[in-house]
Structure formats: C-alpha cells, structure tokens
Design a protein around this motif. Structure first.
Motif, PDB file in Angstrom:
ATOM      1  N   GLU A  38       0.721  -1.385  -0.059  1.00 35.17           N
ATOM      2  CA  GLU A  38       0.384  -0.079  -0.025  1.00 35.17           C
ATOM      3  C   GLU A  38       1.073   0.990  -0.109  1.00 35.17           C
ATOM      4  O   GLU A  38       1.026   1.943   1.227  1.00 35.17           O
ATOM      5  CB  GLU A  38      -0.972  -0.191   0.955  1.00 35.17           C
ATOM      6  CG  GLU A  38      -2.084   0.820   0.971  1.00 35.17           C
ATOM      7  CD  GLU A  38      -3.183   0.395   0.014  1.00 35.17           C
ATOM      8  OE1 GLU A  38      -3.308   1.547  -0.374  1.00 35.17           O
ATOM      9  OE2 GLU A  38      -3.167  -0.898  -0.476  1.00 35.17           O
ATOM     10  N   ALA A  39       1.367   1.405  -1.128  1.00 34.77           N
ATOM     11  CA  ALA A  39       3.079   2.472  -1.280  1.00 34.77           C
ATOM     12  C   ALA A  39       1.995   3.158  -2.259  1.00 34.77           C
ATOM     13  O   ALA A  39       1.462   2.554  -3.772  1.00 34.77           O
ATOM     14  CB  ALA A  39       3.856   2.177  -0.889  1.00 34.77           C
ATOM     15  N   PRO A  40       2.319   4.642  -2.473  1.00 34.45           N
ATOM     16  CA  PRO A  40       2.266   5.517  -4.071  1.00 34.45           C
ATOM     17  C   PRO A  40       4.005   4.402  -5.216  1.00 34.45           C
ATOM     18  O   PRO A  40       4.620   3.856  -4.471  1.00 34.45           O
ATOM     19  CB  PRO A  40       2.984   6.620  -3.786  1.00 34.45           C
ATOM     20  CG  PRO A  40       3.839   6.853  -2.400  1.00 34.45           C
ATOM     21  CD  PRO A  40       3.271   5.069  -1.930  1.00 34.45           C
ATOM     22  N   PRO A  41       2.786   4.575  -6.873  1.00 35.90           N
ATOM     23  CA  PRO A  41       4.305   3.833  -7.597  1.00 35.90           C
ATOM     24  C   PRO A  41       5.496   4.248  -6.923  1.00 35.90           C
ATOM     25  O   PRO A  41       5.494   5.711  -6.906  1.00 35.90           O
ATOM     26  CB  PRO A  41       2.981   4.142  -8.901  1.00 35.90           C
ATOM     27  CG  PRO A  41       2.447   5.403  -8.443  1.00 35.90           C
ATOM     28  CD  PRO A  41       1.991   5.657  -6.498  1.00 35.90           C
ATOM     29  N   ASN A  42       6.201   3.958  -7.933  1.00 34.43           N
ATOM     30  CA  ASN A  42       7.605   3.760  -8.081  1.00 34.43           C
ATOM     31  C   ASN A  42       8.529   4.123  -9.744  1.00 34.43           C
ATOM     32  O   ASN A  42       7.893   3.082 -10.276  1.00 34.43           O
ATOM     33  CB  ASN A  42       8.927   2.985  -7.450  1.00 34.43           C
ATOM     34  CG  ASN A  42      10.032   3.468  -8.043  1.00 34.43           C
ATOM     35  OD1 ASN A  42      10.804   3.995  -8.684  1.00 34.43           O
ATOM     36  ND2 ASN A  42      11.308   2.952  -6.953  1.00 34.43           N
ATOM     37  N   LEU A  43       7.623   5.800 -10.264  1.00 37.29           N
ATOM     38  CA  LEU A  43       7.574   5.941 -11.588  1.00 37.29           C
ATOM     39  C   LEU A  43       9.368   6.140 -12.455  1.00 37.29           C
ATOM     40  O   LEU A  43       9.301   5.589 -13.392  1.00 37.29           O
ATOM     41  CB  LEU A  43       7.372   6.900 -11.862  1.00 37.29           C
ATOM     42  CG  LEU A  43       5.905   7.532 -11.246  1.00 37.29           C
ATOM     43  CD1 LEU A  43       5.183   9.118 -11.607  1.00 37.29           C
ATOM     44  CD2 LEU A  43       4.494   7.342 -11.781  1.00 37.29           C
ATOM     45  N   THR A  44       9.875   5.484 -11.465  1.00 32.26           N
ATOM     46  CA  THR A  44      10.823   5.183 -11.887  1.00 32.26           C
ATOM     47  C   THR A  44      11.809   4.308 -12.699  1.00 32.26           C
ATOM     48  O   THR A  44      11.825   3.504 -13.433  1.00 32.26           O
ATOM     49  CB  THR A  44      12.413   5.642 -11.358  1.00 32.26           C
ATOM     50  OG1 THR A  44      12.662   7.522 -11.231  1.00 32.26           O
ATOM     51  CG2 THR A  44      13.900   5.401 -11.774  1.00 32.26           C
ATOM     52  N   LEU A  45      11.059   3.160 -12.035  1.00 37.10           N
ATOM     53  CA  LEU A  45      11.184   1.676 -11.987  1.00 37.10           C
ATOM     54  C   LEU A  45       9.891   1.159 -13.146  1.00 37.10           C
ATOM     55  O   LEU A  45       9.602   0.374 -13.105  1.00 37.10           O
ATOM     56  CB  LEU A  45      11.234   0.963 -10.355  1.00 37.10           C
ATOM     57  CG  LEU A  45      12.038   1.114  -9.605  1.00 37.10           C
ATOM     58  CD1 LEU A  45      12.587   0.539  -7.918  1.00 37.10           C
ATOM     59  CD2 LEU A  45      13.331   0.893 -10.527  1.00 37.10           C
ATOM     60  N   GLY A  46       9.145   1.585 -12.318  1.00 36.36           N
ATOM     61  CA  GLY A  46       7.610   1.573 -12.939  1.00 36.36           C
ATOM     62  C   GLY A  46       6.711   0.427 -12.216  1.00 36.36           C
ATOM     63  O   GLY A  46       6.728   0.349 -13.154  1.00 36.36           O
ATOM     64  N   ASN A 242      10.597 -18.615 -13.682  1.00 33.02           N
ATOM     65  CA  ASN A 242      10.865 -17.825 -12.836  1.00 33.02           C
ATOM     66  C   ASN A 242      10.640 -16.307 -12.811  1.00 33.02           C
ATOM     67  O   ASN A 242       9.955 -15.945 -14.354  1.00 33.02           O
ATOM     68  CB  ASN A 242      12.710 -17.820 -12.547  1.00 33.02           C
ATOM     69  CG  ASN A 242      13.815 -17.338 -14.295  1.00 33.02           C
ATOM     70  OD1 ASN A 242      13.189 -17.775 -15.027  1.00 33.02           O
ATOM     71  ND2 ASN A 242      13.383 -15.695 -13.984  1.00 33.02           N
ATOM     72  N   GLY A 243      11.297 -15.332 -11.873  1.00 33.78           N
ATOM     73  CA  GLY A 243      10.046 -13.849 -12.857  1.00 33.78           C
ATOM     74  C   GLY A 243      11.179 -13.019 -11.360  1.00 33.78           C
ATOM     75  O   GLY A 243      12.502 -13.656 -12.581  1.00 33.78           O
ATOM     76  N   HIS A 244      11.716 -12.503 -11.025  1.00 34.15           N
ATOM     77  CA  HIS A 244      12.102 -11.061 -10.287  1.00 34.15           C
ATOM     78  C   HIS A 244      12.936 -10.586 -11.972  1.00 34.15           C
ATOM     79  O   HIS A 244      13.280  -9.363 -11.198  1.00 34.15           O
ATOM     80  CB  HIS A 244      13.835 -12.132 -10.138  1.00 34.15           C
ATOM     81  CG  HIS A 244      14.522 -11.521  -9.207  1.00 34.15           C
ATOM     82  ND1 HIS A 244      14.083 -10.774  -7.834  1.00 34.15           N
ATOM     83  CD2 HIS A 244      16.091 -11.646  -9.493  1.00 34.15           C
ATOM     84  CE1 HIS A 244      15.695 -10.819  -7.826  1.00 34.15           C
ATOM     85  NE2 HIS A 244      16.668 -10.410  -8.451  1.00 34.15           N
ATOM     86  N   ASN A 245      12.979 -11.068 -12.732  1.00 36.18           N
ATOM     87  CA  ASN A 245      13.331 -10.107 -13.986  1.00 36.18           C
ATOM     88  C   ASN A 245      11.761  -9.311 -14.238  1.00 36.18           C
ATOM     89  O   ASN A 245      11.184 -10.216 -15.139  1.00 36.18           O
ATOM     90  CB  ASN A 245      14.141 -10.755 -15.132  1.00 36.18           C
ATOM     91  CG  ASN A 245      14.863  -9.858 -16.286  1.00 36.18           C
ATOM     92  OD1 ASN A 245      14.363  -8.106 -16.152  1.00 36.18           O
ATOM     93  ND2 ASN A 245      15.152  -9.839 -17.089  1.00 36.18           N
ATOM     94  N   HIS A 246      11.770  -8.346 -14.471  1.00 30.06           N
ATOM     95  CA  HIS A 246      10.230  -8.137 -14.247  1.00 30.06           C
ATOM     96  C   HIS A 246      10.457  -7.863 -16.254  1.00 30.06           C
ATOM     97  O   HIS A 246       8.804  -7.479 -15.987  1.00 30.06           O
ATOM     98  CB  HIS A 246       9.873  -6.775 -13.321  1.00 30.06           C
ATOM     99  CG  HIS A 246       9.859  -7.014 -12.482  1.00 30.06           C
ATOM    100  ND1 HIS A 246       8.666  -5.506 -11.687  1.00 30.06           N
ATOM    101  CD2 HIS A 246      10.055  -7.801 -11.574  1.00 30.06           C
ATOM    102  CE1 HIS A 246       8.917  -6.452  -9.769  1.00 30.06           C
ATOM    103  NE2 HIS A 246       9.512  -7.548  -9.769  1.00 30.06           N
TER     104      HIS A 246
END
Length: 301
Positions: A38-46, A242-246
């Motif tokens: 429950e946090a604002p978006p990180n626009l740098t990371l998208g 796997n995941g991790h690398n979005h």
C-alpha cells in the motif's frame, strides 16, 4: 494467512498419482511478482504496487475459469512490510485451485523479527519442496537461501553471501547485485536427490525458482552457472520458470526451456500471468496481458 488446508488441498491426490498419474495434459496457472504494497508507485522503476490487488483479482477470475492442476506464484507476493500479506493473501483464497508459492527476495523485506515467519504466512511447510502430477515432477527452489536479506541477522549464511557477492564482483559478473541470492550446498544436494528420484520414477521435471539462471542477466542467481550445469546433465528436465526480472526473458539451453515471466506489478493497469499446458512433446504457454504466448517443443527424455 492462507490456511494449510487451502494451500495444500489436493496434495495427497497429486502425490498419490506420482509419475504414473492419469493421461491427458497437465495444465497450471503461473504468476510472477505481484509485489503488492500500500504505497505510491515508483515511477522510475515503473512499479505500481497498490494496483496489484485489482490485477490479481482479475487474474484469479480468469484462472478460476480454467481447468488447472494448481496455480503457482513465483515469488515477490509483496514488496515490503509483513502487513502487506494480510491484504493480498485473501485474494489468493478465492482461487478454486490448489495454491502454491515460491519465495522471492521482496517477501523478506520485513522487520527482522518476522523473517522466520514468512514461509508459514504463505502456508508453506518447507522453503523447498516438490510434488508430482501427470508424469511430471515439479521442484520448487529457494534462491534466497544464501543471501543478504532472508537469513536472520547473525546467521552464517549472511557471511557466506557476502563472500559470494564479493567473488561475483571480482569476476565482473553482471549479477553481482545485493538483491540477488544463491543456493546453499545442502539445497543443491537436495535438488540432486530429487532429480535422481524423478529419473528413477520416469518423471519429467519442471523447476520453479524466483531467480533466473539463463540467459546471462543482472538478475540471475550468483551461482547460476552451477545450477544450469547441473540441470543440463539431466535429460528429463524440460523447463525452468522464474520471475524477478520484471521485463521477462527466455532462453533454451541443453533442451531446457528457461522462461522468465513478466512482473505483474509493472505498469498501471496491464497485468501479466499465464496458463501452461504440457502434453507429449509440446509445452504451450498462453500468456495474458503483457506475458507473451509461446509454443515450445520438448526434448525426449
């Protein structure tokens, strides 16, 4: 938290089937990196952390309309804070399918006193495990085993992680990042034992982990080469998810399909998840949202 009954429902039936389970394709749902907070978006990371609740609800609605053996999430159920589990896990309870989890690095972004609780919060009896369905053996790894964040403070695995990271930096490896991890020797021995048991039982193997190991990428396990070498010697291993690398990724090596799913948390509203079907010499991945579909040929064991 998810009840043990919810998470492990149907396990006895799966295990009873072993490698000789009923004919027909094996189908399962797969999700990577909801990474809710429950946090604002990180626009740098998208990354749009809070939006993952609605994305997951929509994914569950779609997956509930499918005939699936199970649904697995490849780690990073949350982004941070143990309280985040309380918000996202009730959505998983609405799945009508068996629900399974892989541990990700962000799942341990909690206060030190909660580190040991994370697997239990997810209804996991063990951090690594395996199960069988329809002639396939599914092996779940824990890439956080030797890392700088998952073991409790003072655990010798943290010192080992510092050594491994330093060695990776000295070798100028792109994955020499503090947010990656590796497998301990005891987990590798366990993996070898489960691979041998699957081969004896005539089962093909699919591996799940949070971290990629191929192709080379900054998100890979520090010991990726050890894992790909081990798996490459196994004629019955057909896939590694796997995941991790979005951003997602894909490689084929030694006849093994290494499939990196896209992160659900990325972008404001487009989701990412998939339904996988394995039958005969084919693996069909039907992607939803940003996850691409793939039609892959499987090697003969």
């Amino acid at each position: 938290m998810l009840s043990r009954r919810t998470v492990l429902a149907g396990s006895a039936a799966l295990l009873a089937g072993g490698g000789q389970a009923a004919a027909g394709p094996v189908r399962f749902g797969i999700i990577a990196d909801p990474q809710y907070a429950e946090a604002p978006p990180n626009l740098t990371l998208g990354r749009y952390y809070a939006n993952s609740l609605d994305k997951l609800r929509a994914a569950v609605a779609t997956l509930n309309g499918e005939d699936l053996g199970f649904v697995i999430t490849l780690g990073d159920i949350i982004d941070r804070d143990v309280a985040s589990f309380e918000r996202i896990l009730p959505i998983y309870r609405t799945l009508r399918h068996e629900t399974r989890f892989v541990l990700g690095n962000h799942d341990f972004a909690v206060a030190p006193e909660h580190l040991g609780r994370v697997p239990a919060l997810l209804g996991m009896e063990a951090r690594t495990y395996d199960f069988a369905l329809g002639g396939l053996r599914f092996i779940v790894l824990d890439g956080n085993d030797v890392s700088l964040f998952a073991p409790p403070p003072g655990d010798p695995r943290r010192a080992l992680a510092e050594d491994r990271l330093a060695a990776a930096k000295a070798a100028d490896q792109p994955n020499a990042q503090r947010w990656n991890g590796s497998l301990g020797d005891s987990q590798v021995a366990w993996l070898e034992q489960r691979l041998a048991a699957a081969r004896t039982a005539g089962e093909r193997v699919v591996v799940f982990n949070h971290y990629p190991v191929a192709p080379e990428n900054p998100h890979n396990l520090w010991d990726a080469a050890r894992i790909t070498t081990l798996l490459g010697r196994q004629p019955h291993v057909i896939a590694y998810f796997n995941g991790h690398n979005h951003a997602g990724n894909y490689a084929e090596r030694d006849g093994i399909h290494y499939v990196n799913l896209h992160g659900m948390v990325d972008t404001p509203d487009s989701s990412a998840f998939a339904v996988v079907e394995i039958a005969g010499d084919r693996m069909e991945i039907r992607g939803h949202g940003r996850e691409p579909s793939r039609s892959l040929t499987l090697k003969a064991a």
